[in-house]
Structure formats: C-alpha cells, structure tokens
Scaffold this motif. Structure first.
Motif, PDB file in Angstrom:
ATOM      1  N   ALA A   1     -28.154  18.526  16.877  1.00 29.70           N
ATOM      2  CA  ALA A   1     -28.206  17.619  15.735  1.00 29.70           C
ATOM      3  C   ALA A   1     -27.958  16.181  16.188  1.00 29.70           C
ATOM      4  O   ALA A   1     -27.066  15.917  16.997  1.00 29.70           O
ATOM      5  CB  ALA A   1     -27.167  18.032  14.703  1.00 29.70           C
ATOM      6  N   LEU A   2     -28.748  15.233  15.674  1.00 31.64           N
ATOM      7  CA  LEU A   2     -28.560  13.825  16.017  1.00 31.64           C
ATOM      8  C   LEU A   2     -27.149  13.362  15.697  1.00 31.64           C
ATOM      9  O   LEU A   2     -26.580  12.529  16.402  1.00 31.64           O
ATOM     10  CB  LEU A   2     -29.570  12.960  15.259  1.00 31.64           C
ATOM     11  N   ALA A   3     -26.579  13.915  14.635  1.00 33.96           N
ATOM     12  CA  ALA A   3     -25.216  13.537  14.260  1.00 33.96           C
ATOM     13  C   ALA A   3     -24.223  13.876  15.370  1.00 33.96           C
ATOM     14  O   ALA A   3     -23.302  13.102  15.649  1.00 33.96           O
ATOM     15  CB  ALA A   3     -24.816  14.236  12.965  1.00 33.96           C
ATOM     16  N   ASP A   4     -24.398  15.027  16.006  1.00 37.50           N
ATOM     17  CA  ASP A   4     -23.489  15.430  17.087  1.00 37.50           C
ATOM     18  C   ASP A   4     -23.606  14.479  18.274  1.00 37.50           C
ATOM     19  O   ASP A   4     -22.603  14.075  18.871  1.00 37.50           O
ATOM     20  CB  ASP A   4     -23.794  16.861  17.526  1.00 37.50           C
ATOM     21  N   TYR A   5     -24.852  14.137  18.608  1.00 37.94           N
ATOM     22  CA  TYR A   5     -25.081  13.206  19.726  1.00 37.94           C
ATOM     23  C   TYR A   5     -24.491  11.835  19.402  1.00 37.94           C
ATOM     24  O   TYR A   5     -23.870  11.193  20.256  1.00 37.94           O
ATOM     25  CB  TYR A   5     -26.578  13.113  19.996  1.00 37.94           C
ATOM     26  N   MET A   6     -24.658  11.392  18.159  1.00 42.29           N
ATOM     27  CA  MET A   6     -24.126  10.093  17.755  1.00 42.29           C
ATOM     28  C   MET A   6     -22.601  10.085  17.803  1.00 42.29           C
ATOM     29  O   MET A   6     -21.983   9.106  18.247  1.00 42.29           O
ATOM     30  CB  MET A   6     -24.624   9.724  16.369  1.00 42.29           C
TER      31      MET A   6
ATOM     32  N   GLN B   1     -33.838   2.085   8.718  1.00 43.98           N
ATOM     33  CA  GLN B   1     -32.946   2.932   9.512  1.00 43.98           C
ATOM     34  C   GLN B   1     -31.925   3.627   8.622  1.00 43.98           C
ATOM     35  O   GLN B   1     -31.630   4.817   8.800  1.00 43.98           O
ATOM     36  CB  GLN B   1     -32.235   2.094  10.585  1.00 43.98           C
ATOM     37  N   THR B   2     -31.382   2.905   7.663  1.00 46.48           N
ATOM     38  CA  THR B   2     -30.404   3.502   6.743  1.00 46.48           C
ATOM     39  C   THR B   2     -31.022   4.669   5.985  1.00 46.48           C
ATOM     40  O   THR B   2     -30.420   5.748   5.856  1.00 46.48           O
ATOM     41  CB  THR B   2     -29.879   2.450   5.758  1.00 46.48           C
ATOM     42  N   GLU B   3     -32.230   4.460   5.496  1.00 43.65           N
ATOM     43  CA  GLU B   3     -32.910   5.519   4.757  1.00 43.65           C
ATOM     44  C   GLU B   3     -33.183   6.728   5.651  1.00 43.65           C
ATOM     45  O   GLU B   3     -32.955   7.876   5.252  1.00 43.65           O
ATOM     46  CB  GLU B   3     -34.231   4.992   4.198  1.00 43.65           C
ATOM     47  N   ALA B   4     -33.662   6.473   6.875  1.00 43.78           N
ATOM     48  CA  ALA B   4     -33.977   7.577   7.782  1.00 43.78           C
ATOM     49  C   ALA B   4     -32.730   8.371   8.138  1.00 43.78           C
ATOM     50  O   ALA B   4     -32.736   9.614   8.108  1.00 43.78           O
ATOM     51  CB  ALA B   4     -34.652   7.038   9.038  1.00 43.78           C
ATOM     52  N   TYR B   5     -31.643   7.684   8.460  1.00 37.92           N
ATOM     53  CA  TYR B   5     -30.423   8.395   8.839  1.00 37.92           C
ATOM     54  C   TYR B   5     -29.752   9.061   7.636  1.00 37.92           C
ATOM     55  O   TYR B   5     -29.015  10.042   7.805  1.00 37.92           O
ATOM     56  CB  TYR B   5     -29.450   7.458   9.548  1.00 37.92           C
ATOM     57  N   SER B   6     -30.015   8.556   6.449  1.00 42.73           N
ATOM     58  CA  SER B   6     -29.442   9.183   5.256  1.00 42.73           C
ATOM     59  C   SER B   6     -30.014  10.569   5.016  1.00 42.73           C
ATOM     60  O   SER B   6     -29.402  11.391   4.313  1.00 42.73           O
ATOM     61  CB  SER B   6     -29.692   8.299   4.023  1.00 42.73           C
ATOM     62  N   ARG B   7     -31.174  10.842   5.595  1.00 39.65           N
ATOM     63  CA  ARG B   7     -31.776  12.168   5.454  1.00 39.65           C
ATOM     64  C   ARG B   7     -31.184  13.174   6.431  1.00 39.65           C
ATOM     65  O   ARG B   7     -31.472  14.367   6.350  1.00 39.65           O
ATOM     66  CB  ARG B   7     -33.294  12.077   5.658  1.00 39.65           C
ATOM     67  N   GLU B   8     -30.378  12.690   7.387  1.00 37.55           N
ATOM     68  CA  GLU B   8     -29.724  13.563   8.358  1.00 37.55           C
ATOM     69  C   GLU B   8     -28.360  14.001   7.812  1.00 37.55           C
ATOM     70  O   GLU B   8     -27.718  13.274   7.055  1.00 37.55           O
ATOM     71  CB  GLU B   8     -29.521  12.834   9.684  1.00 37.55           C
ATOM     72  N   SER B   9     -27.919  15.153   8.250  1.00 39.47           N
ATOM     73  CA  SER B   9     -26.597  15.645   7.845  1.00 39.47           C
ATOM     74  C   SER B   9     -25.523  15.156   8.800  1.00 39.47           C
ATOM     75  O   SER B   9     -25.743  15.082  10.015  1.00 39.47           O
ATOM     76  CB  SER B   9     -26.596  17.182   7.826  1.00 39.47           C
TER      77      SER B   9
ATOM     78  N   LEU C   1     -21.943   4.306  11.539  1.00 44.96           N
ATOM     79  CA  LEU C   1     -23.310   3.781  11.551  1.00 44.96           C
ATOM     80  C   LEU C   1     -23.607   3.044  10.255  1.00 44.96           C
ATOM     81  O   LEU C   1     -24.069   1.893  10.266  1.00 44.96           O
ATOM     82  CB  LEU C   1     -24.311   4.912  11.756  1.00 44.96           C
ATOM     83  N   PHE C   2     -23.351   3.696   9.145  1.00 44.84           N
ATOM     84  CA  PHE C   2     -23.663   3.089   7.851  1.00 44.84           C
ATOM     85  C   PHE C   2     -22.771   1.876   7.576  1.00 44.84           C
ATOM     86  O   PHE C   2     -23.209   0.907   6.945  1.00 44.84           O
ATOM     87  CB  PHE C   2     -23.536   4.126   6.736  1.00 44.84           C
ATOM     88  N   ASN C   3     -21.534   1.920   8.064  1.00 51.44           N
ATOM     89  CA  ASN C   3     -20.649   0.765   7.896  1.00 51.44           C
ATOM     90  C   ASN C   3     -21.202  -0.461   8.617  1.00 51.44           C
ATOM     91  O   ASN C   3     -21.158  -1.582   8.100  1.00 51.44           O
ATOM     92  CB  ASN C   3     -19.251   1.084   8.422  1.00 51.44           C
ATOM     93  N   VAL C   4     -21.707  -0.242   9.829  1.00 49.75           N
ATOM     94  CA  VAL C   4     -22.284  -1.355  10.589  1.00 49.75           C
ATOM     95  C   VAL C   4     -23.510  -1.903   9.873  1.00 49.75           C
ATOM     96  O   VAL C   4     -23.658  -3.123   9.698  1.00 49.75           O
ATOM     97  CB  VAL C   4     -22.639  -0.912  12.024  1.00 49.75           C
ATOM     98  N   TYR C   5     -24.422  -1.014   9.471  1.00 49.99           N
ATOM     99  CA  TYR C   5     -25.623  -1.471   8.767  1.00 49.99           C
ATOM    100  C   TYR C   5     -25.267  -2.267   7.511  1.00 49.99           C
ATOM    101  O   TYR C   5     -25.840  -3.329   7.233  1.00 49.99           O
ATOM    102  CB  TYR C   5     -26.505  -0.278   8.380  1.00 49.99           C
ATOM    103  N   ARG C   6     -24.308  -1.750   6.722  1.00 52.13           N
ATOM    104  CA  ARG C   6     -23.929  -2.407   5.477  1.00 52.13           C
ATOM    105  C   ARG C   6     -23.347  -3.794   5.746  1.00 52.13           C
ATOM    106  O   ARG C   6     -23.706  -4.780   5.083  1.00 52.13           O
ATOM    107  CB  ARG C   6     -22.931  -1.545   4.700  1.00 52.13           C
ATOM    108  N   LYS C   7     -22.452  -3.883   6.722  1.00 50.35           N
ATOM    109  CA  LYS C   7     -21.816  -5.171   7.039  1.00 50.35           C
ATOM    110  C   LYS C   7     -22.845  -6.182   7.531  1.00 50.35           C
ATOM    111  O   LYS C   7     -22.847  -7.347   7.121  1.00 50.35           O
ATOM    112  CB  LYS C   7     -20.725  -4.958   8.103  1.00 50.35           C
TER     113      LYS C   7
END
Length: 651
Positions: A493-498, A609-617, A623-629
């Motif tokens: 899972a990409l989440a595990d790698y991240m 990127q936010t939309e694409a990663y939001s589809r991942e579990s 990640l989302f904190n950085v994008y939002r800021k």
C-alpha cells in the motif's frame, strides 16, 4: 504487513524438490563433474534447494555454475555470441544485442506481483493471486529450457558486507542476461553463504526466454512472489524484464525496507553522486526521477559519480544517512547522450578499453553503433531494432522509423567512467548523503530548484512527482503521477511506503548534522508555459551543474534563500555567479521566467494530488497537512500580489 514465506512456494511446488538429498540427486543428474565441484562450495541448503527446483522445473540439457572467475565470465561471453544473442562490433569489447520489436521495454501490462488473499497492495500495482500464478507457471515453465543450458550466478546487490546489501541468485538460459549481470552486479559466489547469513535472506530469480519469437511475447510474464522473494520471467529478453536483480529485486527491497526495516532503511529509485564544493569538500546527493527526466544526466554531472538508478539507504550509527548503489554498472538509455551533455559517458562509448553491450541501436555497415541525439553525422543505412534501416524509412504505422529505439541502451561498468568514485562506491560504509532531490517532467508549474522547509515538506516533494509516460514502459500513455519516481516498484500500500518515508526522515536516529536537505528539481519548464515569446525549454543540460552547485552551497549554509510557501528558492545573484562558473550568461529576465510563482498552477497541482491521495486508504495525515498549509499560504500571497508573483517580492 507483508508476511514472508506465506502461502505455497510456487518454485518448490512445481520443482518438487523438498530436501537437500533430493537436491543433490538433481545436481548429480544434470551437472557435469566440473560444475558439481563449483556448486559444492555453496553450503546454504535453502539456496541449493531453490536451484535444484529451478533445474527440475525448467528441464535444461545442462547447467553452468558461474563463480565469477575470469574463465567463467569469458565462457558466458562466448556462449552468448555462439547462441546469437550478441554479436561482436568493430570496437574491441563491444557487442550488440537486439530484443524482439515487441519486447524493447518493461512489459508493464504483463508484470504482476504474486499475492495472497487479502493482502493490501499499492493502487498503482498489478497483482495476481497465488493460485493464478501457480497455474501460469505449471502451464508454461516445465521443460521451458529443454535443449538449453541453464546458467546460475550469485550476486550481491551492493558492496559485500554493507548494511543494506542483499545477496541474490540469477538463474537464466540467456547468455546475454548473465553477461549483463556480470557488468551490473558484484559476483559474490565466494561470499554468498556469509552474505546470506548476515542479511538473513536472499532473492531468487528464474528467467527463461523460451524460443524467443514474436508469437511468444503475448504469453510473456514477469511474476514477482513477494512472500517468497522469488521472480519468474518468461518469453522475453529485454533486460528490464529479465535481469530481475534490477527492478524485480528492487521491489522486494522496497517491501523489506517498508515492513521489516521501518525507520531504519529505504530502498529508492535514486541516483547517487557527489559534488565537489569550496575547499575540495565532497557533498553526496541521492535523487529520484522517472525515466526520461534527466536522472542519468544529473548523476553524471557529479564530480564523484556512484550510480544512476537505484539506492539502498540506512541510518548509520553516527547519525548520518548512508547510501549504496546495489549495482556496479550502468544500464543506461542512450538517446540524446552526446558530448555536450555526457562527456564522461561518451569517452567510454566512443573510446577504447571499455566493455559495452549495446541494445536496440543502429549498427552501420562498419559495425559501429549510432543512436538518436548523439550529436554526430548519422549513417545513410544500417541494421536496427526493426531490421534493415535507411534514412526516410517508413514503418507499418506510416511514421518514420527512427535510427534507434527510444529505449535503446548501453550496459557497462560504472568504474569505466572517469568521474566514478569507485572507492566510495565499493565501501560497505556507504556514501554520506546530505542532499535528497526529486525530479519530474513539468512544463508549467514548479521552478528549476527549491528546498523543503522541513522534513515533512521534503517527503511531500517526493510524493508529488509527476511525469509523462516514457519509452521504458510498453503500454503506458499520458501523464502519470510518479510518487518518489518509485511508484511502479512499490508493491504494498502507498500509505505504508509513505509512512516509512516520514518515519525515516523524521527519525531521532538522524543527527542534526546528518539530516539531509530535501529538494525538488525541474528541468522541463518551457517558454510557452511561462509567458515568454521564445520556444522550447527554458534551460539546457549544462544548467544542471548550477542547480546542483547551488544545493551543495545551501546544504552547508554558504548561501541564503528566499522563503516561499513551496520552499526555499535561490537568490538571483547566487545563481548568476554559478552560471558565470560554467561560462553561460544568465539574465535576470530568465531568472524571473523560471522562478516566478504561478500560484494558480501550483494550487491546481496541490488539489490534484490531494484528490488522488484522498482515494487511498490510511495515507499519513502529514501529507494533507502540508498540502493544506501550502495552499493557504499561496492563496494569501495571491490576494496580496496577484496570481504571478516575482520571487523578489517575497524577500
């Protein structure tokens, strides 16, 4: 969590060899006395049983054990020539190998991870249930080497004894594959038992090209068994599909680092190179970039080149981040390799004394290789990846046939290159990495170079790479998200790698002095996309020295930078000095075109990127904190300065 040794071991089931005594019986039947004597020096019973199962499954006429001796390596060279897999060229030590027209890049739609029921996989990965993979192997691999010689080699993915090096076995009926392995990897036959014990594991690779006909290619498969760390490759010869010590075993290394060395190691699709700074200091870089995005060129720009493709990284006891190149050679794309951009490599390709395997380039009537973008006068005719070629030839699709395939390659020892840091490359302690870079192919959004303000933002730069599909992937089209330029090689899972990325770069085990800076690079901004009346790219190959040179200075605190929401940007006067050093004019107008913040473009990229990663579990919240800021800061600046912000307004 990846569970090793889970489910049926397909190689053992199909081969049917379960004990060391049964393995020895297979060796007695299939190996002559000389090769039995060589194999007797290997005592690791698991490895011996794996080899015996490969023999029992594939049914070769004979077996050759490659110890890495000069005599064994020469036997492989001659065998490849005898089989017709390679042909000698005019220059001593140069040979040409042609893959089938249908098999000249990674067969992405025929490459699968073998998984067990219920395992979480990357959304960007293709997988095959163990039962389906078993059915394929049972159908196609028994007796696939009938009448052929099976070759077995023992290699280390990294300097022998290095913390992150893992040994591997390469089994193939292709002389070209074993010849390539000898140039690309360290033969560790003499140390295999010791290395397998130190690492606690080894990888196994079984390749059989079959009859090597176009009719076979649709049946080709590259299967990677995550649980048993074994690969199967059939009906193909392109090294990216067959020399599975490379990307096949890289995938296993990514798995192993992610799930068994969390916060300690990373396995990355990165170059490693060193730059010489003021006072002769050496600063080592590791950088990720998808194929076709300047990765090899960036690596070669370094004064102390180590590798252009892969990196195994770990936190050393002294708190530094260390990296080794799993390879000792280069399997490099040659399109656009020329004197201007790649002088060291060209010295090897056009000079004497370097062993080179060429693939899918044009060979002229004098047995000299040629390729697109070499900066030389092209011949009128020759033989290339599609057969006879002449200037103006039109292919079945009605388009001109290029002189060489876009994915044509050269394979050679990295130590042959004049700027190769051989001593550092072979040191088990690894190179101390102080700069991490991430590159993509971006025509309109990000500047040529920027530095993350903190480690989380650095990880997000890697997570946000985008690139057009390239000729290294058959069946891939369009613009791709390429997280860390490693996405095709992340099994889980990409989440595990991240999580593994955030954990390592924020680890308390990294000392303040040993924590690298993390940066983005982009060589592909165009005049057309930055409001210029010019055409084409805003930069050229020689500029890479400036971007790396600035990062080297910044890493040591020798230059200051301008803080922006996307990171730290260089000041014009610092870049001007570096451009003067490469004897190139650098007008302020060009700096403005390259570094002006196009807020709407950047925000659009963040939203995508936010939309694409939001589809991942289970994607880490960082990640989302950085994008939002970053988005909030950019929109505030837009209110103040408008949608296009010259960077000096932020000083």
């Amino acid at each position: 969590m990846l569970e090793l040794r889970k489910g049926a071991d397909i190689l053992s089931v199909v081969g049917g060899v379960a004990t060391i005594d049964a393995a020895k019986a297979v060796f007695t039947e299939k190996l002559d006395a000389a090769n039995q004597s060589k194999l007797a020096k290997i005592s690791n019973e698991e490895a011996l049983i794996k080899i015996a199962n490969a023999i029992a499954m594939c049914g070769p006429e004979s077996v050759f054990i490659n110890t890495g001796s000069a005599e064994d390596v020469q036997w492989i060279r001659e065998y490849s020539l005898k089989k017709g897999e390679e042909r000698k060229l005019a220059k001593e030590g140069h040979t040409i190998h042609f893959d089938l027209p249908q098999d000249q890049a990674r067969l992405v739609n025929q490459t699968f991870y073998i998984i067990n029921e219920g395992e979480k996989m990357s959304s960007l990965a293709k997988s095959l249930l163990r039962s389906d993979a078993m059915a394929y192997v049972l159908k196609f691999m028994p007796s696939i080497m009938a009448g052929k010689t099976m070759m077995v080699g023992f290699y280390s993915r990294g300097p022998i004894g290095a913390e992150a090096a893992i040994p591997a076995i390469e089994i193939s009926s292709s002389g070209y594959v074993l010849h390539s392995a000898e140039l690309l990897y360290r033969n560790c036959f003499a140390d295999f038992d010791k290395e397998a014990k130190r690492a606690g594991l080894f990888f196994t690779n079984v390749h059989a090209e079959g009859n090597n006909t176009p009719e076979d290619v649709p049946n080709a498969r590259i299967l990677m068994d995550r649980s048993w760390q074994t690969t199967f490759s059939t009906f193909c010869t392109y090294a990216g599909n067959t020399l599975l010590l490379k990307k096949g075993n890289h995938r296993f290394s990514v798995d192993y680092a992610t799930y068994y060395k969390l916060g300690e190691q990373l396995s990355e699709h990165m170059f490693i190179t060193g730059m010489t700074g003021p006072g002769g200091r050496k600063t080592f870089f590791a950088g990720a970039a998808p194929s076709g995005c300047g990765k090899t060129t960036t690596a070669m720009v370094g004064t102390d080149f180590i590798g252009d493709d892969l990196a195994q990284m770990w936190i050393a006891k002294d708190g530094t981040l260390r990296a080794i190149n799993p390879e000792k050679g280069i399997f490099g794309i040659v399109e656009d390799v020329n004197r201007e951009g790649d002088p060291y490599l060209m010295d090897c390709l056009r000079g004497d004394g370097t062993e080179v395997i060429w693939s899918n380039v044009l060979i002229d009537e004098n047995d000299v290789p040629h390729w697109v973008g070499n900066g030389e006068v092209a011949p009128e005719k020759g033989v290339n990846f599609q057969g006879e070629w002449y200037k103006g030839k039109i292919g079945p699709d009605g388009k001109p046939v290029p002189m060489s395939h876009k994915n044509s390659r050269c394979t050679l020892l990295a130590s042959a290159i004049a700027n190769h840091a051989t001593a550092v490359s072979e040191d088990p302690a690894g190179a101390p990495v102080q700069v991490i870079t991430y590159s993509g192919r971006d025509a309109d959004t990000m500047p040529p170079v920027w530095v993350a303000r903190n480690m989380n933002e650095g990880v997000v730069i890697g997570a946000s790479i985008v690139s057009k599909a390239t000729a290294t992937e058959v069946g891939a089209t369009g613009v791709n998200r390429q997280p860390w330029a490693n996405a095709p090689f992340i099994p889980g899972a990409l989440a595990d790698y991240m999580h593994a990325q955030f954990d390592l770069f924020n680890s308390h085990k990294l000392s303040d002095a040993g924590r690298p800076i993390m940066a983005g690079l982009n060589y592909f901004l165009t005049h057309e996309n930055r409001g210029s009346s010019g055409k084409g790219l805003l930069g050229e190959k020689k500029d890479v020295r400036v971007w790396l040179g600035w990062l080297e200075l910044y890493a040591h605190g020798d230059v200051k930078a301008i803080e922006t929401p996307i990171g730290m940007l260089p000041k014009y006067e610092d870049l001007k000095k570096l451009f003067d050093g490469i004897k190139k004019d650098y007008p302020k107008e060009l700096y403005d075109l390259q570094f002006t913040l196009y807020v709407d473009n950047i925000v659009h990229r963040i939203d995508l990127q936010t939309e694409a990663y939001s589809r991942e579990s289970n994607i880490p919240v960082q990640l989302f904190n950085v994008y939002r800021k970053q988005k909030e800061e950019l929109l505030k600046l837009k209110e103040q300065f408008g949608p296009k912000i010259p960077v000096e307004k932020l000083i």
